[in-house]
Design a protein around this motif. Structure first.
Motif, short mmCIF file in Angstrom:
data_model
loop_
_atom_site.label_atom_id
_atom_site.label_comp_id
_atom_site.label_asym_id
_atom_site.label_seq_id
_atom_site.Cartn_x
_atom_site.Cartn_y
_atom_site.Cartn_z
N ASP A 210 0.81 -1.22 0.00
CA ASP A 210 0.00 0.00 0.00
C ASP A 210 0.84 1.27 0.00
O ASP A 210 0.32 2.37 -0.20
N SER A 211 2.15 1.14 0.25
CA SER A 211 2.99 2.33 0.31
C SER A 211 3.13 3.01 -1.04
O SER A 211 3.41 4.20 -1.12
N GLY A 212 2.97 2.24 -2.13
CA GLY A 212 3.10 2.83 -3.46
C GLY A 212 4.52 3.00 -3.92
O GLY A 212 4.79 3.61 -4.94
N ILE A 213 5.50 2.47 -3.17
CA ILE A 213 6.92 2.56 -3.54
C ILE A 213 7.46 1.16 -3.69
O ILE A 213 7.63 0.46 -2.70
N PRO A 214 7.79 0.70 -4.88
CA PRO A 214 7.41 1.29 -6.17
C PRO A 214 5.93 1.08 -6.44
O PRO A 214 5.31 0.20 -5.85
N ARG A 215 5.39 1.86 -7.36
CA ARG A 215 3.94 1.87 -7.55
C ARG A 215 3.41 0.53 -8.08
O ARG A 215 2.42 0.01 -7.60
N GLU A 216 4.05 0.00 -9.10
CA GLU A 216 3.60 -1.24 -9.72
C GLU A 216 4.44 -2.41 -9.22
O GLU A 216 5.61 -2.54 -9.57
N LYS A 217 3.88 -3.21 -8.37
CA LYS A 217 4.60 -4.36 -7.85
C LYS A 217 3.59 -5.43 -7.44
O LYS A 217 2.46 -5.12 -7.05
N ARG A 218 4.02 -6.67 -7.48
CA ARG A 218 3.15 -7.78 -7.11
C ARG A 218 3.88 -8.67 -6.13
O ARG A 218 5.07 -8.96 -6.29
N TYR A 219 3.16 -9.10 -5.11
CA TYR A 219 3.73 -9.94 -4.07
C TYR A 219 3.59 -11.41 -4.47
O TYR A 219 2.49 -11.86 -4.83
N LEU A 220 4.70 -12.15 -4.40
CA LEU A 220 4.72 -13.54 -4.83
C LEU A 220 5.38 -14.42 -3.76
O LEU A 220 6.60 -14.61 -3.77
N ALA A 221 4.59 -14.89 -2.82
CA ALA A 221 5.05 -15.85 -1.81
C ALA A 221 6.31 -15.39 -1.08
O ALA A 221 7.28 -16.14 -0.92
N GLY A 222 6.33 -14.14 -0.64
CA GLY A 222 7.46 -13.63 0.12
C GLY A 222 8.45 -12.82 -0.68
O GLY A 222 9.37 -12.22 -0.12
N LEU A 223 8.30 -12.78 -1.99
CA LEU A 223 9.15 -11.98 -2.87
C LEU A 223 8.27 -11.00 -3.63
O LEU A 223 7.03 -11.11 -3.62
N TRP A 224 8.89 -10.04 -4.32
CA TRP A 224 8.17 -9.06 -5.13
C TRP A 224 8.66 -9.15 -6.56
O TRP A 224 9.82 -9.44 -6.82
#
Length: 445
Positions: free
Chosen positions: A196-210
């Motif tokens: 939710d911080s928006g830093i970086p804006r476009e990111k996806r969470y994948l089982a503990g990694l981004w």
């Protein structure tokens, strides 16, 4: 859980108790013991003279006539001391409480202390304020920035984001869970807050990694692999995460941060072309049923292994060059596989990151094992894994390298790519061109 701790006015933490059945108000609350006494300057300095008013040359010294009051001050269990190893902080479920609470009143064994969002240099170590700080700095620009300035600021934000999350992983994996299947769930609120911080804006969470700089986030390892039980496989009870995630093992891990600026001596030797997970629920930061990452890189075969002493390390032999590389397995499974001829035939390694420093030219690698055709991959609908594509499971990390004056004599290092004739390590890393001969795509689950 994030809303409970983030919006609570005050969080009370009982640091010194090991369970809900123990109290935390005790007799030993006073944290400081002070003893005062007076002594002469001469006694403190130790002139060595029978006449304490004379210096070492025997001459009168007015400064030695005076006295001073001395205090012996003993403190324990205060912020910055041993309280961070208190029983409460060994519990993984409490990590979210620590990282999201705005104000905390903590009862330690011998003292009480208070921390809040302004406790550390005007900024907090919690993710809420770290994210806010990054946003503040991103917006605090006087004149319209140039394209180059925007690129530099973007890289800096990404680097700090990566370092922040890496620090969270290191701290969190030191904690213990009663149920290991909670490993992703017990940090999900913190991950949600970071998203939710928006830093970086476009990111996806994948089982503990981004999925931001994913190739760098694969650089994690543990020093406790010889005592860590094998990770669960897809479709079995107790499965937590894909093998490429730190959440797949029950051990503390160390991570390597990303280097986004151009002057850092690091080059990636493989690429992530796709990554995805199958969620256990609709919550994107919670448990998963499976996960996949497709890499493009060079798969190199292993022809042998060697254990160096009873407490020594393990090395693997590269089949093409006969050179050795060190191997650190994530679990006991990796050591067992490389120790047997049958298991060793399934083992491959992939060049991952090349680093050129003043003291070492080093290559970090991923060590993998190939799945049997009948093993479960979790790709039920066949949308991720292509027909006939090689599928692997992570075993651990490895590395090899030489001092700068000898690195050109190393067959493995020279096989990684083409190096310039420059002598400076930064120039060597910056102008290095990786060797993509034999590159192919494959999947790690």
């Amino acid at each position: 859980m994030a809303n409970v701790y983030k919006f609570a006015w005050l969080n009370i933490a009982a640091l010194s108790t090991g369970s809900d059945y123990e109290g935390f108000i005790n007799e030993a609350r006073e944290p400081r013991a002070i003893f005062g006494f007076r002594a002469s300057f001469a006694a403190i300095i130790g002139t060595g003279s029978q006449d304490i008013n004379r210096n070492l040359q025997g001459r009168p010294c007015v400064l030695l006539d005076g006295e001073v009051t001395l205090l012996w001050d003993k403190q324990s269990d205060l912020p910055g001391g041993g309280d961070w190893m208190a029983p409460l902080f060994t519990r993984a479920w409490v990590y979210q409480e620590r990282s999201l609470a705005r104000r905390t009143l903590a009862f330690a064994t011998h003292g009480v202390f208070f921390s809040c969002d302004e406790a550390y240099y005007g900024r907090t170590s919690t993710f809420c304020a770290v994210a806010a700080a990054l946003v503040d700095e991103a917006l605090a620009t006087g004149n319209a920035p140039s394209r180059e300035q925007l690129q530099m600021e973007a890289r800096d934000l990404l680097s700090r984001f990566d370092a922040t999350w890496n620090g969270a992983v290191i701290d969190y994996t030191k904690c213990k869970l009663t149920k290991d299947t909670d490993r992703l769930v017990a940090i999900s609120s913190t991950a949600h807050e970071v998203a939710d911080s928006g830093i970086p804006r476009e990111k996806r969470y994948l089982a503990g990694l981004w999925d931001i700089n994913f190739i760098s986030q694969l650089r994690w390892m543990t020093c406790e692999g010889r005592n860590t039980k094998p990770r669960k496989r897809i479709g079995t009870d107790g499965y937590v995460a894909p093998s490429w995630s730190w959440a797949s093992i029950e051990a503390p891990v160390a991570t390597c941060g990303a280097f986004y600026t151009d002057d850092k001596p690091i080059r990636f030797l493989a690429d992530v072309t796709a990554a995805d997970v199958k969620l256990a629920t609709e919550f994107p930061f919670g448990a998963v049923r499976a996960g996949w990452v497709r890499l493009r890189g060079c798969l190199r075969a292993v022809s042998g292994s060697e254990t160096h002493g009873t407490m020594g390390g393990t090395s693997l032999t590269d089949e093409a060059t006969g050179e050795n590389l060190w191997f650190a397995s994530d679990t006991t499974e990796g050591y067992e596989m490389v120790a047997s001829s049958a298991g060793l035939r399934k083992v491959v390694w992939v060049p991952h990151v090349l680093t050129a420093l003043e003291t070492m030219v080093e290559c970090n690698v991923l060590v993998l094992s190939e799945l049997s055709p009948d093993e479960e991959t979790g790709d039920d609908d066949g949308t991720f894994i292509k027909p006939g594509e090689k599928v692997y499971r992570r075993l651990g990390m490895g590395n090899f390298g030489r001092i700068p004056s000898l690195f050109r004599q190393d067959k493995l290092l020279m096989a990684m790519g083409t190096y310039p004739e420059a002598d400076e390590m930064e120039d060597i890393a910056r102008e290095f061109v990786r060797n993509e001969v034999g590159f192919r795509e494959f999947v790690i689950i």
